[in-house]
Design an enzyme around this catalytic site. Structure first.
Site, PDB file in Angstrom:
ATOM      1  NE  ARG A   1     -15.471  -4.908   6.239  1.00  0.00           N
ATOM      2  CZ  ARG A   1     -15.400  -3.782   5.574  1.00  0.00           C
ATOM      3  NH1 ARG A   1     -15.423  -3.780   4.262  1.00  0.00           N
ATOM      4  NH2 ARG A   1     -15.300  -2.644   6.226  1.00  0.00           N
TER       5      ARG A   1
ATOM      6  CB  SER B   1     -18.230  -1.370   5.247  1.00  0.00           C
ATOM      7  OG  SER B   1     -18.230  -0.084   4.708  1.00  0.00           O
ATOM      8  CG  HIS B   2     -18.630  -0.981   0.922  1.00  0.00           C
ATOM      9  ND1 HIS B   2     -17.719  -0.810   1.940  1.00  0.00           N
ATOM     10  CD2 HIS B   2     -17.993  -1.617  -0.068  1.00  0.00           C
ATOM     11  CE1 HIS B   2     -16.556  -1.314   1.561  1.00  0.00           C
ATOM     12  NE2 HIS B   2     -16.686  -1.815   0.351  1.00  0.00           N
TER      13      HIS B   2
ATOM     14  CG  ASP C   1     -21.163   2.718   4.092  1.00  0.00           C
ATOM     15  OD1 ASP C   1     -21.512   3.562   4.935  1.00  0.00           O
ATOM     16  OD2 ASP C   1     -20.163   1.981   4.251  1.00  0.00           O
TER      17      ASP C   1
ATOM     18  CG  ASP D   1     -17.941   3.915   7.251  1.00  0.00           C
ATOM     19  OD1 ASP D   1     -18.637   3.573   6.280  1.00  0.00           O
ATOM     20  OD2 ASP D   1     -16.995   3.228   7.702  1.00  0.00           O
ATOM     21  NE  ARG D   2     -16.987   2.679   1.745  1.00  0.00           N
ATOM     22  CZ  ARG D   2     -16.406   2.005   0.794  1.00  0.00           C
ATOM     23  NH1 ARG D   2     -16.886   2.031  -0.425  1.00  0.00           N
ATOM     24  NH2 ARG D   2     -15.316   1.277   1.052  1.00  0.00           N
TER      25      ARG D   2
ATOM     26  CB  THR E   1      -8.867  -2.461   4.412  1.00  0.00           C
ATOM     27  OG1 THR E   1      -8.223  -3.110   3.318  1.00  0.00           O
ATOM     28  CG2 THR E   1      -8.633  -0.968   4.305  1.00  0.00           C
TER      29      THR E   1
ATOM     30  CD  GLU F   1      -9.737   5.596   3.107  1.00  0.00           C
ATOM     31  OE1 GLU F   1      -8.836   4.886   2.660  1.00  0.00           O
ATOM     32  OE2 GLU F   1     -10.659   5.169   3.820  1.00  0.00           O
ATOM     33  CD  GLU F   2     -10.596   5.340  -3.651  1.00  0.00           C
ATOM     34  OE1 GLU F   2     -11.535   5.264  -4.446  1.00  0.00           O
ATOM     35  OE2 GLU F   2     -10.319   4.448  -2.821  1.00  0.00           O
ATOM     36  CB  SER F   3     -13.198   4.223  -0.916  1.00  0.00           C
ATOM     37  OG  SER F   3     -12.602   4.581   0.320  1.00  0.00           O
TER      38      SER F   3
ATOM     39  CE  LYS G   1     -14.249  -0.474  12.115  1.00  0.00           C
ATOM     40  NZ  LYS G   1     -14.194   0.742  11.305  1.00  0.00           N
TER      41      LYS G   1
ATOM     42  CE  LYS H   1     -15.121   4.706   5.150  1.00  0.00           C
ATOM     43  NZ  LYS H   1     -13.941   3.849   5.174  1.00  0.00           N
TER      44      LYS H   1
ATOM     45  NE  ARG I   1     -10.705  -1.351  -3.460  1.00  0.00           N
ATOM     46  CZ  ARG I   1     -11.911  -1.930  -3.520  1.00  0.00           C
ATOM     47  NH1 ARG I   1     -12.581  -1.934  -4.663  1.00  0.00           N
ATOM     48  NH2 ARG I   1     -12.434  -2.518  -2.461  1.00  0.00           N
TER      49      ARG I   1
ATOM     50  CG  ASP J   1     -20.177   0.924   8.129  1.00  0.00           C
ATOM     51  OD1 ASP J   1     -20.309   1.244   6.937  1.00  0.00           O
ATOM     52  OD2 ASP J   1     -19.076   0.929   8.699  1.00  0.00           O
TER      53      ASP J   1
ATOM     54  CB  THR K   1      -5.964   2.093   1.286  1.00  0.00           C
ATOM     55  OG1 THR K   1      -5.593   2.675   0.051  1.00  0.00           O
ATOM     56  CG2 THR K   1      -7.448   1.772   1.273  1.00  0.00           C
TER      57      THR K   1
END
Ligand code: G1P
Ligand code: ZN
Length: 542
Positions: A21, A112-113, A276, A280-281, A17, A362-364, A125, A375, A495, A278, A343
């Site tokens: 990773r 990320s997280h 998070d 972005d969240r 996604t 996004e919901e995440s 990435k 983001k 999920r 990195d 997603t």
């Protein structure tokens, strides 16, 4: 001093996604990172003499891989690399640096997280020149190249000093170590009413921002404490650590518990937020009031015009398919289009570039806008602050008013983690196998209106992405969505996204668990989650 090193392909370098990773021990194998970086470069054309941006979230292996990238970029003919001081660049700051420097692209080093450390995760990435994650056609080409690669190019040179701001040479290439925070902080200041937020804070408004020992520490300290005048200590866990202090840098109610408890206490600050690994969240919690990411997207979209950078209004809103429909109602009221994408942030880039959408989410826990092509956690926090200041209201009041205007999309995501991959695939295959017969049948969630596997046609280039998640839509607008995570590094994660809409005349103050219980039961039943996985409850609910 350019060396061509023979190598053989690794068969597990398919970007997911959000890039490649893997566990650190996989990335640390000889040639592993080099193979992937060379496969990225081999999939690109026309970068000779151009600029590459590189930086990461500071996690374990960040510095080592930066040195590899620098040596390989020099050997492959880049003219200049911009690297964040200490190897640090948050994902949104990397996106901004790529855009503002006119770079050819960038390598963002992060998982990320996901946790960091010698036994945890690492990631690479590639982002393209618009500052956003490479689109699928590029990641597909990278993956194809990883399967056939037989050599990579690297210069033989000592490590570059990435801790001192300044310029040095590596072969024929220039390396510029830049302040990772300054440009980004300026961008934020150009979008939001800093004087008004500063005055509000000076007047006693209190906030807490949890950087979770991850990359946003320096950004948050500069912006919230230095530029906006919040007192020292406003930023919690503000020093980036290679293992994030053994924490899981995921800003949700499970992993940001310290912040959550503080926000639920009697003497809670007015506003709490976290980001998070990195950067972005975002997690938004008002005093005694948690805001779901889907609701946050809707509120931000409905009120963005209150911030100077968005005073002209929004061109459109985009959300990922599993994200709740709360933003759809805002788009409808504003008379602007709503785009539903698969997603992953990479699908928003084309919409933003084409000027079709201004705000995406996004919901995440991901929200962002056309200011960068990722983001952006701190951006979301600043937009919230700007809105609260402009409205002179609390988070709880803003939420209550939002639901009273648009109705409420009760929403939760249930994650079933560490499932054996074959079992997870079998569950999805069985579910897909029965989709055709579901319309018209009933279960504890109600009567099913339609069931399908989400496919997306990008409106800008007509590219089609299939198998993006199974959607079960009920007659009353409720919804259950199933998909497998594309960011995990071990086993599979299922999920399940559960949503129920209640209109303005309905009960807008239920506990989410109660509102969703019949749909949760329906999801278990439809996918036989327990039968396939042996799990009768999710590992994490967000
Ligand atoms: C997850 C989230 C997705 C987000 C991605 C990268 O991907 O669900 O919304 O874009 O992380 O942060 P997933 O693991 O579900 O594939
Ligand atoms: Zn992230």
């Amino acid at each position: 001093m350019i060396q061509t090193v023979s190598t053989t392909p690794f068969d597990d370098q398919k970007p997911g996604t959000s890039g490649l990773r893997k566990k650190v021990r996989i990335f640390a194998q000889p040639h592993y990172a080099e193979n992937f970086v060379q496969s990225v470069f081999d999939s690109l054309e026309g970068f000779a003499g151009e600029t590459l941006v590189v930086g990461g979230d500071g996690r374990y292996l960040n510095r080592e891989v930066i040195q590899i990238v620098l040596r390989m970029a020099a050997a492959n003919g880049f003219g200049r690399v911009l690297v964040g001081q200490g190897g640090i660049l948050s994902t949104p700051a990397a996106s901004h640096l790529i855009r503002s420097s006119g770079a050819f692209g960038g390598l963002v080093l992060s998982a990320s997280h996901n946790p960091g450390g010698p036994d945890e995760d690492f990631g690479i990435k590639y982002n393209v020149s618009n500052g956003g994650p490479a689109p699928e056609k590029v990641t597909d080409a990278i993956h194809a190249r990883t399967m056939t690669i037989d050599s990579y190019r690297i210069v033989d040179a000592p490590d570059v000093d990435i801790d001192s701001i300044g310029t040095s040479r590596l072969g024929d290439m220039t390396v510029e170590v830049v302040d990772p925070v300054a440009l980004y902080a300026e961008l934020m200041e150009s979008l939001f009413d800093f004087p008004a937020i500063r005055a509000k804070i000076a007047g006693g408004f209190t906030l807490a921002f949890d950087s979770m020992s991850a990359v946003t520490g320096p950004y948050a300290t500069e912006i919230f404490e230095k530029r906006l005048g919040a007192p020292g200590g406003t930023v919690m866990n503000g020093t980036p650590l290679p293992d994030f202090g053994h924490h899981h840098p995921d800003p949700n109610l499970v992993h940001a518990k310290e912040l959550y408890d503080r926000m639920m206490a009697a003497d809670a600050p007015d506003f709490g937020a976290a980001s998070d690994g990195d950067g972005d969240r975002n997690l938004i919690i008002g005093r005694h009031c948690y805001v779901t990411p889907s609701d946050s997207l809707a509120v931000l979209a409905a009120n963005a015009h209150l911030a100077p950078g968005y005073a002209a209004g929004l061109k459109g809103i985009a959300r990922s398919m599993p994200t709740s429909g709360a933003a759809d109602r805002v788009a409808e009221k504003l008379g602007i289009p709503l785009y539903e994408t698969p997603t992953g942030w990479k699908f928003f880039g084309n919409l933003l570039d084409a000027g079709l959408a201004t705000i995406c989410g996004e919901e995440s826990a991901g929200t962002g806008s056309d200011h960068v092509r990722e983001k952006d956690g701190i951006w979301a926090v600043l937009l919230w602050l700007n809105i609260l200041v402009a409205r002179g209201e609390s988070v709880a009041t803003v939420m209550a008013d939002h639901w009273a205007t648009y109705g409420r999309n009760y929403y939760a995501r249930h994650d079933y983690e560490a499932i054996a991959t074959d079992k997870a695939n079998a569950l999805m295959a069985a579910l897909r196998g029965k989709l055709d017969g579901l319309a018209g049948t009933a279960n504890s969630g109600g009567t099913i209106r339609s069931a399908d596997d989400f496919a997306y046609t990008d409106p800008t280039d007509q590219s089609v992405s299939r198998n993006q998640g199974v959607r079960i839509l009920f007659e009353d607008g409720s919804r259950v969505v199933f998909r497998l995570s594309g960011t995990g590094t071990e086993g599979a994660t299922l999920r399940v996204y559960i949503e129920r809409y209640v209109g303005v005349e309905g009960d807008l103050a239920m506990a989410t668990g109660d509102a969703l219980a019949p749909l949760v039961a329906a999801a278990q039943e439809l996918a036989d989650i327990e039968g396939f996985t042996g799990m009768d409850a999710p590992s994490v609910i967000t």
